[in-house]
Motif scaffolding. Sequence first.
Motif, short mmCIF file in Angstrom:
data_model
loop_
_atom_site.label_atom_id
_atom_site.label_comp_id
_atom_site.label_asym_id
_atom_site.label_seq_id
_atom_site.Cartn_x
_atom_site.Cartn_y
_atom_site.Cartn_z
N LYS A 1 0.83 -1.21 0.00
CA LYS A 1 0.00 0.00 0.00
C LYS A 1 0.86 1.25 0.00
N TYR A 2 1.97 1.20 0.71
CA TYR A 2 2.86 2.36 0.78
C TYR A 2 3.40 2.73 -0.60
N ILE A 3 3.96 1.77 -1.34
CA ILE A 3 4.55 2.10 -2.64
C ILE A 3 3.49 2.34 -3.71
N SER A 4 2.23 1.92 -3.42
CA SER A 4 1.13 2.16 -4.36
C SER A 4 0.38 3.44 -4.04
N ASP A 5 0.84 4.15 -2.99
CA ASP A 5 0.22 5.40 -2.55
C ASP A 5 -1.23 5.20 -2.15
N ASP A 6 -1.52 4.02 -1.58
CA ASP A 6 -2.86 3.76 -1.05
C ASP A 6 -2.87 4.05 0.44
N PRO A 7 -4.04 4.38 1.00
CA PRO A 7 -4.12 4.61 2.44
C PRO A 7 -3.68 3.37 3.22
N ILE A 8 -2.87 3.59 4.25
CA ILE A 8 -2.39 2.49 5.08
C ILE A 8 -3.26 2.42 6.33
N ASP A 9 -3.93 1.29 6.50
CA ASP A 9 -4.87 1.13 7.60
C ASP A 9 -4.21 1.43 8.94
N GLY A 10 -4.80 2.38 9.67
CA GLY A 10 -4.33 2.66 11.03
C GLY A 10 -3.00 3.36 11.10
N LYS A 11 -2.48 3.82 9.96
CA LYS A 11 -1.17 4.46 9.96
C LYS A 11 -1.25 5.87 9.38
N LYS A 12 -0.67 6.80 10.10
CA LYS A 12 -0.52 8.15 9.59
C LYS A 12 0.95 8.52 9.68
N PRO A 13 1.44 9.27 8.72
CA PRO A 13 2.87 9.63 8.77
C PRO A 13 3.15 10.61 9.90
N HIS A 14 4.34 10.49 10.44
CA HIS A 14 4.82 11.45 11.42
C HIS A 14 5.40 12.63 10.65
#
Length: 588
Positions: A385-398
């Motif tokens: 999901k990260y390299i596909s630029d999809d939302p990552i469940d339960g994760k937000k960037p710092h």
Amino acid sequence: MSNPSRQQRRFPSRTPVRISRNYPKLPPIPQTAHSIDPDNDSDKHISIIHPAEHTLPSTKLVPITPVLSNEDLSTKPVLDGTDIESNRDLSTSIDVSEFWAKLRRHIANESLSNPDDHGCQQTPNKVVRIFVSSTFTDFFNEREILIKKVFPELRDELEPVGLQIIDCDLRWGVPKDSTTEQTILTCLEELDRCFEDNGQPFFIGLISDKYGWVPKLHELPDNIKERYRWIDGASITLMEFIHGAFRTHNPNAFFLIRKSENILKNLPEKYTDKFRDKDEISQKQVLELKHQLSQIVPPEHIFQYDCFYNGLDSTTGRERVRVDGLEEFGMKAKEFLSEAIKNWYSENFDNATSIDAEQKQMNTFLLNKTQFFVDRSEEFSMLLKYISDDPIDGKKPHKISADPVDHQPIMSIVSPAGDGKTMLLGKFVLHIEETMKDKFFLFYHFLDGAFHPTGSSFMHANLTQKLNKYLDEHQLISPNTGERPNVTDENFIREAIALLPVPFVIIIDGLDKGDIHHQRKYHEEFLFANYKDLASNHTYMLISSEPNSPLYHEIRRYDYYELYLKPLTIEQRSTYVENFFQRFNKVR
């Protein structure tokens, strides 16, 4: 291998085995009038290697017309299995000429549905399985030469180009209490795995004066008779020859025939039965096998070698016959396998497309590191999901930076040493190369796989070279200047990344290797020293680190996601161990 029918004559319930290849289903060979009931101790052994080794003659095994005419063959009695009573006398001898006439006709009617099939492995890194088929008690010395000399030399030769050999010794893989079904499946399922991985097995057949154990037809479960089109009167060793070489006219099959005169004339009498069958039918079958072999496979796929008896040896804890003079045997086996593999996987040896020595070394490292990968589906999905630029469940960037420039946060993979960071990222790299190679521009470096004393400058130079090559191959030019960026320009990396038509993925593992005193200045090294050139809205950086290390804190100076790997569960650790042994067929 002992005859399991003497120890246990029952067949446990067994889930049908997966058949991985869609072979043409031909009628089974009709049964001969009688089967062999061997009362000797003809043992059986095979070895597999992961999965081997320049240029074989481009020969293909061609079926030869049977020696007997069709008219002659038609006069031979043919009995269907339903015509033979289950309580018939199995100890009565078979007609050897009849057996081989039918077998030759069967082989002549076979064809490989897809001769260009080189197996299911699509990446440059491949497993090469070598299947060694022989009887057991008489080929201990030859197998030791293969396992301890030939295969290690092949491994040294082939692993640098991404080809991995598996060495699996079934001397400890078939329990003594195995049923007939279990014993046969252990042997032939290994061949199925060779077909699946390599298209055609790399097959070594060893022949001397033993025919081997012949299972009684009425003891064979229907699933084995149908799946392998079992031939009545064939020993397990011969069935391996048929299934792995004869039926598919296998160009990767090599047969070594031992001349036993110098052994048998000096052998102590108590060991004679271990080197020569004592029943007449088995002796005839072996002689006919040697004769027929030269008419089934090309002469360059057969080699006869001499050796001699050199006393008894008890250094292994068990007294064995010592056979010496096997240097030529080992040399020929290695020579054939090396050239066969180079022919079969020529793309791994193509200088026009070969990668540099460090990259080859790293490919070998990844192949070895990930062969027993333990599924981490949740973490793997998060990376995708990260390299596909999809939302990552339960994760937000710092968010650390206040820089308004649009760029992707770093993905930080964190865990203590030994908890699987390298294995996860290695598997991720291979997954991208195998299934999404054209969808990303991938650059990766694993310090454990190819350590370089000046790692930072090496990675920078390597990335520059790779970007330059990509621009050339895709004829990319700058829309601003109408020209291709100059590789010597200071801003080349930034300009080249801006021209990439696909996302740019950077994966770095083990960057802190060797920093035991925590004295490295990571902000002065690749990729942090080049961060402004590398960062973009389509650049995805994945970096591993240990918690609370200097590298860990350096990553936190930038916008980042954190993926903290949990320790492997007991179930996952058990799966790892099971996968390890399953690779060598050591799990029942």
